[in-house]
Design an enzyme around this catalytic site. Structure first.
Site, PDB file in Angstrom:
ATOM      1  N   GLY A   1       0.840  -1.206   0.000  1.00  0.00           N
ATOM      2  CA  GLY A   1       0.000   0.000   0.000  1.00  0.00           C
ATOM      3  C   GLY A   1       0.867   1.245   0.000  1.00  0.00           C
TER       4      GLY A   1
ATOM      5  CB  ILE B   1      -1.162   4.877   6.232  1.00  0.00           C
ATOM      6  CG1 ILE B   1      -2.148   3.743   5.920  1.00  0.00           C
ATOM      7  CG2 ILE B   1      -0.825   5.685   5.001  1.00  0.00           C
ATOM      8  CD1 ILE B   1      -3.553   4.239   5.593  1.00  0.00           C
ATOM      9  CG  ASP B   2      -1.891  -0.198   7.951  1.00  0.00           C
ATOM     10  OD1 ASP B   2      -2.758   0.681   7.807  1.00  0.00           O
ATOM     11  OD2 ASP B   2      -1.885  -1.251   7.291  1.00  0.00           O
TER      12      ASP B   2
ATOM     13  NE  ARG C   1      13.269  16.712  -2.926  1.00  0.00           N
ATOM     14  CZ  ARG C   1      13.721  17.331  -1.826  1.00  0.00           C
ATOM     15  NH1 ARG C   1      13.745  16.683  -0.672  1.00  0.00           N
ATOM     16  NH2 ARG C   1      14.153  18.569  -1.897  1.00  0.00           N
ATOM     17  CB  ALA C   2      15.817  11.271   0.957  1.00  0.00           C
TER      18      ALA C   2
ATOM     19  NE  ARG D   1      -4.661  -5.084   5.526  1.00  0.00           N
ATOM     20  CZ  ARG D   1      -3.837  -5.333   4.525  1.00  0.00           C
ATOM     21  NH1 ARG D   1      -4.156  -6.257   3.649  1.00  0.00           N
ATOM     22  NH2 ARG D   1      -2.702  -4.698   4.388  1.00  0.00           N
TER      23      ARG D   1
ATOM     24  CB  ALA E   1     -13.481   8.931  19.050  1.00  0.00           C
TER      25      ALA E   1
ATOM     26  CG  HIS F   1     -21.324  14.790  18.410  1.00  0.00           C
ATOM     27  ND1 HIS F   1     -21.282  16.118  18.714  1.00  0.00           N
ATOM     28  CD2 HIS F   1     -20.131  14.268  18.799  1.00  0.00           C
ATOM     29  CE1 HIS F   1     -20.111  16.402  19.244  1.00  0.00           C
ATOM     30  NE2 HIS F   1     -19.389  15.290  19.314  1.00  0.00           N
TER      31      HIS F   1
HETATM   32  O1  F6P Z   1      -1.431   0.120   3.383  1.00  0.00           O
HETATM   33  C1  F6P Z   1      -2.029  -0.706   4.326  1.00  0.00           C
HETATM   34  C2  F6P Z   1      -3.489  -0.685   4.111  1.00  0.00           C
HETATM   35  O2  F6P Z   1      -3.803   0.654   4.076  1.00  0.00           O
HETATM   36  C3  F6P Z   1      -4.396  -1.389   5.095  1.00  0.00           C
HETATM   37  O3  F6P Z   1      -4.757  -0.677   6.231  1.00  0.00           O
HETATM   38  C4  F6P Z   1      -5.572  -1.738   4.223  1.00  0.00           C
HETATM   39  O4  F6P Z   1      -6.318  -2.777   4.718  1.00  0.00           O
HETATM   40  C5  F6P Z   1      -4.904  -2.108   2.958  1.00  0.00           C
HETATM   41  O5  F6P Z   1      -3.761  -1.275   2.872  1.00  0.00           O
HETATM   42  C6  F6P Z   1      -5.729  -2.061   1.722  1.00  0.00           C
HETATM   43  O6  F6P Z   1      -4.919  -1.943   0.599  1.00  0.00           O
HETATM   44  P1  F6P Z   1      -5.265  -2.433  -0.867  1.00  0.00           P
HETATM   45  O7  F6P Z   1      -6.760  -2.515  -0.970  1.00  0.00           O
HETATM   46  O8  F6P Z   1      -4.684  -1.383  -1.738  1.00  0.00           O
HETATM   47  O9  F6P Z   1      -4.606  -3.752  -1.052  1.00  0.00           O
END
Ligand code: F6P
Length: 320
Positions: free
Chosen positions: A11, A126-127, A21-22, A171, A186, A215
């Site tokens: 992902g 990002i996870d 770039r670096a 996930r 939240a 809310h």
């Molecule tokens: O990059 C990790 C992630 O963002 C997970 O959190 C997510 O489940 C997954 O990628 C989905 O990625 P894709 O649908 O592109 O395989």
């Protein structure tokens, strides 16, 4: 002259471009030749390899996604795929490969290292689910994107006196949910690591209504025990109130990287080049207590990712 290859895999995450770039610019600065490999391990198998210059990475620092493109490669999981990848690296006389990605990409790099390819890994996901590093490249941007969404959703949720479930990515790791839930105020956060109590959530929503709260915002990590549609149905049945669902999905992966992600990406890229220049390989680069370090790749992959219980518990206290 050392020749290094660089690819982005899995992902995409904001800051991958800053890292590329670096690597290109620090590499050239140290007299290396840098080769960009397109579409992750897929492109490595197919020999999509091109020399990069300083200008090849101009105007990308601020861009999300990855100019090298990315893929989740099934072919690379096979013997044949890995052999072809190694052959291509030999054909292009690449001395070391830099892999930017998450744990699946790291596992691929480890396989290559066992076949004699010197590798260095950068945490691009990002996870924030790599246990050896405090933060991964792209996490900060993603959480800020979620925060912006929470702020907007809160406005309309208050106006309609509704509960809204916001599904975020993760996930196996609840970090996006925890950090955005804490900083976004939240009421409840559901994460893969903790079994949630639906009764508790419903009570919290109803108590909030009695106290005059307009809310409720519930953050559901995609890998939590309850799929978001099931959660919404369940909560609306239990509370007898309207519950809406917003799935943020890929919105979280795009966008211009924040200062923190640009810095982390740049520093990790610089460290990768420094290690290669010193003949140090098979390392995973990360940040611990603000320091950029190289860890043994195999050990880094084994390190369990522990969620921050203190932050998770704080959400419960703050939303009472
Ligand atoms: O990059 C990790 C992630 O963002 C997970 O959190 C997510 O489940 C997954 O990628 C989905 O990625 P894709 O649908 O592109 O395989």
């Amino acid at each position: 002259m050392a020749r290094i290859g660089v690819l982005t895999s899995g992902g995409d995450s904001p800051g991958m471009n800053a890292a590329v770039r670096a690597i290109v610019r620090f590499g050239i600065d140290r007299g290396m030749e840098v080769y960009g490999i397109s579409r992750g391990y897929e492109g490595l198998i197919d020999g999509e390899i091109e020399k990069m210059e300083r200008r090849s990475v101009g105007d990308i620092l601020q861009r999300g996604g990855t100019i090298l493109k990315t893929a989740r490669s099934k072919r690379f999981m096979t013997e044949e795929g890995q052999e072809r990848a190694v052959r291509n690296l030999e054909t292009f006389r690449i001395d070391a490969l830099v892999v930017i990605g998450g744990n699946g990409s790291y596992a691929g790099a480890l396989e290559l290292s066992k076949r004699g390819v010197p590798v260095i890994c950068l945490p691009g996901t990002i996870d924030n689910d790599l246990g050896y590093t405090d933060y991964t490249i792209g996490f900060d941007t993603a959480v800020n994107t979620v925060l912006d969404a929470i702020t907007r959703i809160r406005d309309t949720s208050s106006a309609h006196e509704r509960t809204t479930v916001i599904e975020v990515m993760g996930r196996h790791c609840g970090d996006i949910a925890i950090y955005s839930g804490l900083a976004g105020g939240a009421e409840y956060v559901l994460i893969p690591e903790v079994e949630p109590d639906l009764n508790d959530i419903s009570l919290k929503i109803l108590e909030g209504v009695n106290k005059g709260r307009l809310h409720s915002i519930i953050i559901n990590a995609e890998g939590s025990m309850y799929p978001s549609d099931v959660l919404v149905e369940n909560l609306s049945e239990r509370t007898g109130r309207e519950v809406k669902l917003v799935v943020l999905s890929y919105l979280q992966r795009g966008g211009s990287p924040t200062l923190q992600d640009r810095l982390l990406a740049t520093e990790c890229g610089a460290k990768a080049v420094e290690l290669i220049d010193n003949g140090i390989y098979n390392k995973a680069i990360g940040t611990v207590g603000g320091e950029i370090m190289g860890f043994d790749l195999e050990e880094a992959l084994k390190q369990e990712n522990c969620f921050d219980r203190r932050l998770y518990d704080a959400i419960g206290v703050l939303s009472k």
